[in-house]
Design a protein around this motif. Structure first.
Motif, PDB file in Angstrom:
ATOM      1  N   ALA A  39      -2.182  -3.779   6.535  1.00 15.35           N
ATOM      2  CA  ALA A  39      -1.600  -2.647   5.812  1.00 15.35           C
ATOM      3  C   ALA A  39      -2.679  -1.630   5.442  1.00 15.35           C
ATOM      4  CB  ALA A  39      -0.890  -3.149   4.554  1.00 15.35           C
ATOM      5  N   PRO A  68     -15.059 -13.241  19.065  1.00 17.36           N
ATOM      6  CA  PRO A  68     -14.748 -12.531  17.845  1.00 17.36           C
ATOM      7  C   PRO A  68     -13.813 -11.347  18.076  1.00 17.36           C
ATOM      8  CG  PRO A  68     -16.942 -11.960  18.558  1.00 17.36           C
ATOM      9  CD  PRO A  68     -16.384 -12.908  19.552  1.00 17.36           C
ATOM     10  N   ARG A  69     -13.445 -11.103  19.343  1.00 21.43           N
ATOM     11  CA  ARG A  69     -12.596  -9.955  19.634  1.00 21.43           C
ATOM     12  C   ARG A  69     -11.124 -10.341  19.494  1.00 21.43           C
ATOM     13  NH1 ARG A  69     -15.129  -5.612  19.004  1.00 21.43           N
ATOM     14  NH2 ARG A  69     -13.783  -4.507  20.420  1.00 21.43           N
ATOM     15  N   GLN A  82     -23.187 -23.060  10.288  1.00 22.72           N
ATOM     16  CA  GLN A  82     -23.274 -21.782  10.973  1.00 22.72           C
ATOM     17  C   GLN A  82     -23.022 -21.978  12.469  1.00 22.72           C
ATOM     18  OE1 GLN A  82     -26.544 -19.627   9.317  1.00 22.72           O
ATOM     19  NE2 GLN A  82     -26.676 -18.361  11.109  1.00 22.72           N
ATOM     20  N   GLU A 141     -24.884  -3.102  10.585  1.00 21.63           N
ATOM     21  CA  GLU A 141     -23.795  -3.978  10.110  1.00 21.63           C
ATOM     22  C   GLU A 141     -23.654  -5.207  10.998  1.00 21.63           C
ATOM     23  OE1 GLU A 141     -20.335  -1.563   9.937  1.00 21.63           O
ATOM     24  OE2 GLU A 141     -21.153  -0.336   8.317  1.00 21.63           O
ATOM     25  N   GLU A 147     -16.074 -18.968  16.508  1.00 20.65           N
ATOM     26  CA  GLU A 147     -15.970 -17.526  16.682  1.00 20.65           C
ATOM     27  C   GLU A 147     -16.593 -17.074  17.990  1.00 20.65           C
ATOM     28  OE1 GLU A 147     -17.786 -16.388  13.105  1.00 20.65           O
ATOM     29  OE2 GLU A 147     -16.187 -17.372  12.007  1.00 20.65           O
ATOM     30  N   ALA A 159     -12.259  -2.365  14.668  1.00 19.69           N
ATOM     31  CA  ALA A 159     -13.113  -1.477  15.476  1.00 19.69           C
ATOM     32  C   ALA A 159     -12.388  -0.165  15.788  1.00 19.69           C
ATOM     33  CB  ALA A 159     -13.511  -2.183  16.769  1.00 19.69           C
ATOM     34  N   GLN A 160     -11.101  -0.276  16.078  1.00 14.41           N
ATOM     35  CA  GLN A 160     -10.304   0.905  16.415  1.00 14.41           C
ATOM     36  C   GLN A 160     -10.228   1.866  15.213  1.00 14.41           C
ATOM     37  OE1 GLN A 160      -8.651   1.881  19.167  1.00 14.41           O
ATOM     38  NE2 GLN A 160      -7.608   3.598  18.181  1.00 14.41           N
ATOM     39  N   GLU A 169     -23.553 -13.078  10.522  1.00 14.00           N
ATOM     40  CA  GLU A 169     -24.366 -14.244  10.908  1.00 14.00           C
ATOM     41  C   GLU A 169     -23.929 -14.853  12.240  1.00 14.00           C
ATOM     42  OE1 GLU A 169     -24.539 -17.023   7.715  1.00 14.00           O
ATOM     43  OE2 GLU A 169     -25.928 -15.784   6.570  1.00 14.00           O
ATOM     44  N   SER A 170     -22.630 -14.754  12.526  1.00 14.99           N
ATOM     45  CA  SER A 170     -22.148 -15.385  13.756  1.00 14.99           C
ATOM     46  C   SER A 170     -22.623 -14.634  15.004  1.00 14.99           C
ATOM     47  CB  SER A 170     -20.624 -15.452  13.740  1.00 14.99           C
ATOM     48  OG  SER A 170     -20.081 -14.156  13.718  1.00 14.99           O
ATOM     49  N   GLY A 189     -13.556   3.380  14.303  1.00 15.38           N
ATOM     50  CA  GLY A 189     -13.911   4.456  15.239  1.00 15.38           C
ATOM     51  C   GLY A 189     -13.183   5.739  14.900  1.00 15.38           C
ATOM     52  N   GLU A 190     -11.891   5.614  14.612  1.00 14.37           N
ATOM     53  CA  GLU A 190     -11.098   6.807  14.275  1.00 14.37           C
ATOM     54  C   GLU A 190     -11.594   7.429  12.969  1.00 14.37           C
ATOM     55  OE1 GLU A 190      -6.925   5.888  14.222  1.00 14.37           O
ATOM     56  OE2 GLU A 190      -6.953   5.097  16.257  1.00 14.37           O
ATOM     57  N   ARG A 219     -16.040  -0.950   6.071  1.00 18.10           N
ATOM     58  CA  ARG A 219     -16.007  -1.814   7.260  1.00 18.10           C
ATOM     59  C   ARG A 219     -16.432  -3.240   6.901  1.00 18.10           C
ATOM     60  NH1 ARG A 219     -16.443  -1.048  13.493  1.00 18.10           N
ATOM     61  NH2 ARG A 219     -16.663  -3.214  14.001  1.00 18.10           N
ATOM     62  N   SER A 220     -17.453  -3.332   6.030  1.00 17.56           N
ATOM     63  CA  SER A 220     -17.892  -4.680   5.628  1.00 17.56           C
ATOM     64  C   SER A 220     -16.745  -5.420   4.945  1.00 17.56           C
ATOM     65  CB  SER A 220     -19.079  -4.589   4.663  1.00 17.56           C
ATOM     66  OG  SER A 220     -20.039  -3.749   5.181  1.00 17.56           O
ATOM     67  N   VAL A 259     -16.105   3.913  22.252  1.00 19.40           N
ATOM     68  CA  VAL A 259     -16.911   3.061  21.358  1.00 19.40           C
ATOM     69  C   VAL A 259     -17.803   2.176  22.212  1.00 19.40           C
ATOM     70  CG1 VAL A 259     -16.760   1.313  19.546  1.00 19.40           C
ATOM     71  CG2 VAL A 259     -15.016   3.075  19.704  1.00 19.40           C
ATOM     72  N   THR A 298     -14.263  -6.554   7.542  1.00 23.53           N
ATOM     73  CA  THR A 298     -14.803  -7.686   8.310  1.00 23.53           C
ATOM     74  C   THR A 298     -14.763  -8.957   7.471  1.00 23.53           C
ATOM     75  OG1 THR A 298     -16.271  -6.085   9.335  1.00 23.53           O
ATOM     76  CG2 THR A 298     -16.771  -8.386   9.735  1.00 23.53           C
ATOM     77  N   ARG A 356     -11.910  11.362  21.745  1.00 24.96           N
ATOM     78  CA  ARG A 356     -12.986  10.625  21.049  1.00 24.96           C
ATOM     79  C   ARG A 356     -13.955  10.022  22.048  1.00 24.96           C
ATOM     80  NH1 ARG A 356     -11.041   6.027  18.587  1.00 24.96           N
ATOM     81  NH2 ARG A 356     -13.215   5.472  18.485  1.00 24.96           N
ATOM     82  N   THR A 380       0.834  -1.194   0.000  1.00 25.51           N
ATOM     83  CA  THR A 380       0.000   0.000   0.000  1.00 25.51           C
ATOM     84  C   THR A 380       0.878   1.257   0.000  1.00 25.51           C
ATOM     85  OG1 THR A 380      -1.408  -1.294   1.423  1.00 25.51           O
ATOM     86  CG2 THR A 380      -1.988   0.992   1.127  1.00 25.51           C
ATOM     87  N   GLN A 392     -20.804  -6.156  23.125  1.00 18.94           N
ATOM     88  CA  GLN A 392     -21.068  -7.443  23.768  1.00 18.94           C
ATOM     89  C   GLN A 392     -22.110  -7.333  24.887  1.00 18.94           C
ATOM     90  OE1 GLN A 392     -19.225 -10.126  22.555  1.00 18.94           O
ATOM     91  NE2 GLN A 392     -18.317  -8.704  21.126  1.00 18.94           N
ATOM     92  N   GLU A 409     -27.994 -15.732  32.448  1.00 15.95           N
ATOM     93  CA  GLU A 409     -28.223 -15.654  30.998  1.00 15.95           C
ATOM     94  C   GLU A 409     -28.940 -16.897  30.494  1.00 15.95           C
ATOM     95  OE1 GLU A 409     -24.496 -12.796  29.619  1.00 15.95           O
ATOM     96  OE2 GLU A 409     -24.335 -14.958  29.436  1.00 15.95           O
TER      97      GLU A 409
END
Lengths: 251, 233
Positions: free
Chosen positions: B171, B68-69, B58, A44, B65, B77-78, A49-50, B81-82, B109-110, A22, B113, A19, A2, A26, B33
């Motif tokens: 990158a 997922p974090r 699924q 989004e 997953e 996410a970071q 799906e997960s 957000g920026e 974003r999609s 966020v 992801t 900022r 890049t 969860q 829960e």
């Protein structure tokens, strides 16, 4: 690799505003925050799906808690109002006891959410008609997101409504006005529901991204109409559901 | 017992069945829960049935997953957000480009992801125990030995693809961060709106920086030919 580039000469660094944090996706409260502040991100999230299985109980928590708070407020107001000001639709079964209070809570907390279950096959069918690539699970999540948006809006409007209604009751406004205000209170979830409908509309339009670009524009118009049909279907079923539960519980 | 009563009984019976299935199928989370899920699945079982009937892959994916974090999700996410903060600061200065690039920015974003998901899927594939087992061919069985070698080469290629996809994602995220800092810099140095438009357009174009390796990019190996049509040998 890049490429990197420089635009301007380096100057003294200005102070940036911190900022906003966020939202924590969860947690239930984080989800409510997303629905309020970052609706695009919430949409989004629903496409992932997960995450859908995890989101359903959280949306349910939001809805149940909010509708319970609403029912509690309405019970208190109805008990505080004179018997003659009780809305006609409730008058036959209302008294200061526990049973009518439970009936009202059940009618709203259960009825508003259970009506989604009745409408689900129609919603799924509408989605397929629009040619959207979606699953039944995704439709459930979209509808529950709409319900949660309604619930959040309801919680937002409720304090204002309670303040106004209490004022009218305390200052002993004419009975007709009191009845009108209490009737308005019974319709409050439906007014807040407009926000939920808009939320579902946004979610469905986001699903239009799954369509080929050439067909997207034509289908988006169709989807707008289908979302209207969804809203009409839900609006027709829900009051019936609430009334049926109320009558059954209090008779 | 009238029709409504029998309907309610039937509804609750089905609810009880779904509640048991929900409890058995998903024991994750705290006791509260799980309790909430069981109670609500009795009352609102039509909303839980699609969870029970979702496709098996699924479910498998959800298991993998559970958290997922990972570092990719955190980085996405970071940076997102920026980026959102930087874009919202453009209000009143370069709104035109935001309107024009709204769709592409929304896809960014999609795309990240999706790329992260692709990397995770490749990780999952490479971590499968069966992919770590090497078959030892009997002496003289050249075809089996050749296939095994080709299989190993293909797995190595998947590993390289995974590394490339991961590097590309990181990158691109770093590049977008760099551009975001440039937006802030341009804004506070009083640069013309066209500069911001240029930067936003580059961010929107970052989605194209993510690699898309199709099957045509990969040369068909001798081993692949053999495994596809061994009778032609």
């Amino acid at each position: 690799m890049t490429p990197t580039m420089s635009v301007l000469d380096v100057i003294e660094i200005p102070e940036f505003e911190p900022r906003l944090p966020v939202a924590d996706e969860q947690s239930v409260l984080g989800l409510a925050e997303l629905l309020l502040k970052e609706r695009d991100r919430a949409d989004e999230l629903l496409l992932d799906e997960s995450r859908q299985v995890d989101l359903i109980p959280r949306f349910l928590v939001l809805s149940v808690v909010s509708y319970t708070a609403y029912a509690l407020a309405m019970v208190l107001l109805l008990n505080a109002a004179p018997q003659e000001a009780t809305p006609t639709v409730l008058a036959a079964g209302w008294s200061a006891g526990l049973k009518p209070a439970l009936g009202l809570w059940l009618a709203y907390a259960f009825g508003l959410i259970a009506a989604i279950g009745i409408c689900l096959p129609s919603f799924y069918f509408y989605g397929l008609l629009a040619g959207v690539k979606t699953s039944f699970l995704q439709i459930v999540t979209q509808c529950l997101k709409g319900s949660s948006s309604t619930a959040i809006m309801l919680i937002g409007v409720l304090p204002i409504y309670v303040a106004v209604a209490l004022g009218i009751l305390i200052f002993a406004a004419p009975l007709r006005v009191q009845e009108l205000v209490l009737n308005l209170g019974l319709m409050l979830p439906f007014m807040a529901g407009l926000w939920g409908c808009y939320s579902i509309f946004r979610g469905f339009m986001k699903l239009a991204d799954t369509l080929p670009p050439k067909r997207r524009e034509r289908r988006e118009f169709f989807m707008r109409q289908l979302t209207l049909a969804c809203a009409a279907c839900y609006t027709a079923v829900t009051p019936l559901m609430i009334y049926a539960i109320w009558v059954r519980f209090t008779e | 017992m009238d029709l409504l009563d029998s309907s309610v009984v039937l509804y609750l019976m089905m609810g009880a069945g779904v509640a048991v299935a929900v409890y058995v199928a998903d024991r994750s989370g705290s006791a509260a829960e799980r309790g909430f899920r069981v109670v609500t699945s009795t009352a609102f079982w039509p909303l839980y049935v699609p969870i029970l009937f979702r496709p098996a892959e699924q479910t498998l994916a959800a298991t993998y997953e559970a958290d997922p974090r990972d570092n990719m999700a955190i980085a996405i996410a970071q940076v997102d957000g920026e980026l959102q903060a930087a874009l919202s600061s453009l209000g009143g200065w370069a709104e035109g480009v935001l309107t024009r690039e709204k769709d592409r920015l929304g896809e960014l974003r999609s795309a990240w992801t999706a790329q992260a998901q692709r990397v995770r899927e490749m990780d999952r594939l490479l971590a499968m125990p069966e992919n770590k087992i090497r078959l030892v061919a009997e002496a003289g069985n050249q075809r089996a030995a050749h296939s095994e070698q080709a299989r190993q080469r293909n797995l190595e290629r998947v590993q390289k693809l995974r590394t490339r996809a991961y590097d590309d994602l990181m990158a691109t995220l770093a590049w977008v961060r760099e551009l975001v800092s440039m937006i802030h810099l341009a804004k506070f140095t009083g640069a013309p709106a066209s500069r911001a438009e240029d930067l936003v357009a580059q961010i929107a174009a970052a989605v194209e920086g993510l690699s898309e390796v199709s099957w045509q990019d990969e040369p068909v190996t001798e081993g692949a030919c053999m495994s596809l049509s061994p009778r032609l040998q």
